[in-house]
Write a protein that holds these residues in place. Sequence first.
Motif, PDB file in Angstrom:
ATOM      1  N   ALA A  17     -51.751 -17.784-115.129  1.00  0.00           N
ATOM      2  CA  ALA A  17     -51.406 -17.623-113.717  1.00  0.00           C
ATOM      3  C   ALA A  17     -52.509 -16.894-112.959  1.00  0.00           C
ATOM      4  CB  ALA A  17     -50.083 -16.873-113.578  1.00  0.00           C
ATOM      5  N   LEU A  18     -53.102 -15.901-113.597  1.00  0.00           N
ATOM      6  CA  LEU A  18     -54.190 -15.158-112.979  1.00  0.00           C
ATOM      7  C   LEU A  18     -55.401 -16.061-112.764  1.00  0.00           C
ATOM      8  CD1 LEU A  18     -54.906 -12.353-111.948  1.00  0.00           C
ATOM      9  CD2 LEU A  18     -55.759 -11.810-114.242  1.00  0.00           C
ATOM     10  N   ALA A  19     -55.726 -16.885-113.742  1.00  0.00           N
ATOM     11  CA  ALA A  19     -56.847 -17.818-113.603  1.00  0.00           C
ATOM     12  C   ALA A  19     -56.566 -18.829-112.493  1.00  0.00           C
ATOM     13  CB  ALA A  19     -57.106 -18.540-114.925  1.00  0.00           C
ATOM     14  N   GLU A  20     -55.329 -19.311-112.432  1.00  0.00           N
ATOM     15  CA  GLU A  20     -54.960 -20.262-111.376  1.00  0.00           C
ATOM     16  C   GLU A  20     -55.036 -19.591-110.007  1.00  0.00           C
ATOM     17  OE1 GLU A  20     -51.351 -23.291-110.077  1.00  0.00           O
ATOM     18  OE2 GLU A  20     -51.052 -21.936-111.773  1.00  0.00           O
ATOM     19  N   LYS A  21     -54.602 -18.346-109.920  1.00  0.00           N
ATOM     20  CA  LYS A  21     -54.670 -17.606-108.652  1.00  0.00           C
ATOM     21  C   LYS A  21     -56.113 -17.471-108.201  1.00  0.00           C
ATOM     22  CE  LYS A  21     -53.731 -13.045-106.671  1.00  0.00           C
ATOM     23  NZ  LYS A  21     -55.075 -12.515-106.459  1.00  0.00           N
ATOM     24  N   ARG A  22     -57.002 -17.138-109.122  1.00  0.00           N
ATOM     25  CA  ARG A  22     -58.424 -17.003-108.777  1.00  0.00           C
ATOM     26  C   ARG A  22     -58.997 -18.325-108.295  1.00  0.00           C
ATOM     27  NH1 ARG A  22     -59.567 -13.508-114.024  1.00  0.00           N
ATOM     28  NH2 ARG A  22     -59.077 -11.454-113.199  1.00  0.00           N
TER      29      ARG A  22
ATOM     30  N   VAL B 160     -59.224 -21.602-101.271  1.00  0.00           N
ATOM     31  CA  VAL B 160     -58.868 -21.149 -99.924  1.00  0.00           C
ATOM     32  C   VAL B 160     -60.109 -20.634 -99.200  1.00  0.00           C
ATOM     33  CG1 VAL B 160     -57.634 -19.341 -98.641  1.00  0.00           C
ATOM     34  CG2 VAL B 160     -56.437 -20.671-100.377  1.00  0.00           C
ATOM     35  N   ASP B 161     -60.909 -19.841 -99.883  1.00  0.00           N
ATOM     36  CA  ASP B 161     -62.126 -19.304 -99.273  1.00  0.00           C
ATOM     37  C   ASP B 161     -63.066 -20.432 -98.841  1.00  0.00           C
ATOM     38  OD1 ASP B 161     -61.128 -16.775 -99.735  1.00  0.00           O
ATOM     39  OD2 ASP B 161     -62.399 -16.393-101.494  1.00  0.00           O
ATOM     40  N   ALA B 162     -63.230 -21.439 -99.703  1.00  0.00           N
ATOM     41  CA  ALA B 162     -64.096 -22.574 -99.377  1.00  0.00           C
ATOM     42  C   ALA B 162     -63.543 -23.355 -98.194  1.00  0.00           C
ATOM     43  CB  ALA B 162     -64.256 -23.482-100.594  1.00  0.00           C
ATOM     44  N   LEU B 163     -62.234 -23.569 -98.174  1.00  0.00           N
ATOM     45  CA  LEU B 163     -61.627 -24.311 -97.066  1.00  0.00           C
ATOM     46  C   LEU B 163     -61.712 -23.531 -95.756  1.00  0.00           C
ATOM     47  CD1 LEU B 163     -58.510 -25.808 -98.874  1.00  0.00           C
ATOM     48  CD2 LEU B 163     -60.488 -27.066 -97.993  1.00  0.00           C
TER      49      LEU B 163
ATOM     50  N   SER C 243     -64.058 -21.419 -94.979  1.00  0.00           N
ATOM     51  CA  SER C 243     -65.457 -21.502 -94.575  1.00  0.00           C
ATOM     52  C   SER C 243     -65.750 -22.860 -93.930  1.00  0.00           C
ATOM     53  CB  SER C 243     -66.369 -21.286 -95.789  1.00  0.00           C
ATOM     54  OG  SER C 243     -67.717 -21.426 -95.422  1.00  0.00           O
ATOM     55  N   ALA C 244     -65.270 -23.920 -94.554  1.00  0.00           N
ATOM     56  CA  ALA C 244     -65.456 -25.263 -93.992  1.00  0.00           C
ATOM     57  C   ALA C 244     -64.770 -25.366 -92.643  1.00  0.00           C
ATOM     58  CB  ALA C 244     -64.918 -26.315 -94.957  1.00  0.00           C
ATOM     59  N   ASN C 245     -63.604 -24.775 -92.497  1.00  0.00           N
ATOM     60  CA  ASN C 245     -62.879 -24.794 -91.237  1.00  0.00           C
ATOM     61  C   ASN C 245     -63.672 -24.079 -90.144  1.00  0.00           C
ATOM     62  OD1 ASN C 245     -60.622 -25.392 -89.590  1.00  0.00           O
ATOM     63  ND2 ASN C 245     -59.820 -23.333 -89.918  1.00  0.00           N
ATOM     64  N   ARG C 246     -64.263 -22.940 -90.484  1.00  0.00           N
ATOM     65  CA  ARG C 246     -65.080 -22.210 -89.505  1.00  0.00           C
ATOM     66  C   ARG C 246     -66.273 -23.062 -89.067  1.00  0.00           C
ATOM     67  NH1 ARG C 246     -63.607 -17.863 -92.728  1.00  0.00           N
ATOM     68  NH2 ARG C 246     -65.454 -18.102 -94.046  1.00  0.00           N
ATOM     69  N   GLU C 247     -66.929 -23.709 -90.031  1.00  0.00           N
ATOM     70  CA  GLU C 247     -68.070 -24.566 -89.707  1.00  0.00           C
ATOM     71  C   GLU C 247     -67.648 -25.716 -88.795  1.00  0.00           C
ATOM     72  OE1 GLU C 247     -70.190 -25.887 -93.192  1.00  0.00           O
ATOM     73  OE2 GLU C 247     -70.239 -23.863 -94.015  1.00  0.00           O
ATOM     74  N   LEU C 248     -66.525 -26.335 -89.100  1.00  0.00           N
ATOM     75  CA  LEU C 248     -66.047 -27.441 -88.266  1.00  0.00           C
ATOM     76  C   LEU C 248     -65.671 -26.959 -86.867  1.00  0.00           C
ATOM     77  CD1 LEU C 248     -63.924 -29.436 -90.856  1.00  0.00           C
ATOM     78  CD2 LEU C 248     -66.092 -30.127 -89.834  1.00  0.00           C
TER      79      LEU C 248
END
Length: 75
Positions: free
Chosen positions: A33-38, A44-47, A49-54
């Motif tokens: 669960a911890l690995a999945e959370k990470r 989420v962080d990548a999305l 960032s992509a959202n900010r760029e868009l």
Amino acid sequence: MDADLASLEQKLEQLLSRHAADHARLNSQYASALAEKRALQERVDALESANRELNDKLGLVGSRLEALLARIPEA
């Protein structure tokens, strides 16, 4: 009396064995669960960032469109 004591010891051993197995299983589930959370947090962080760029690109497109519209003569 010895038979009762032996039976009690056997039951205690079984209980301890089950507890150890449950503990190991829960530790494994926790690690998964911890690995999945990470992994999800990284996604989420990548999305985000992509959202900010868009959004930045959309703002630029809006500005350029407004500039083009301002250049169109009114009839």
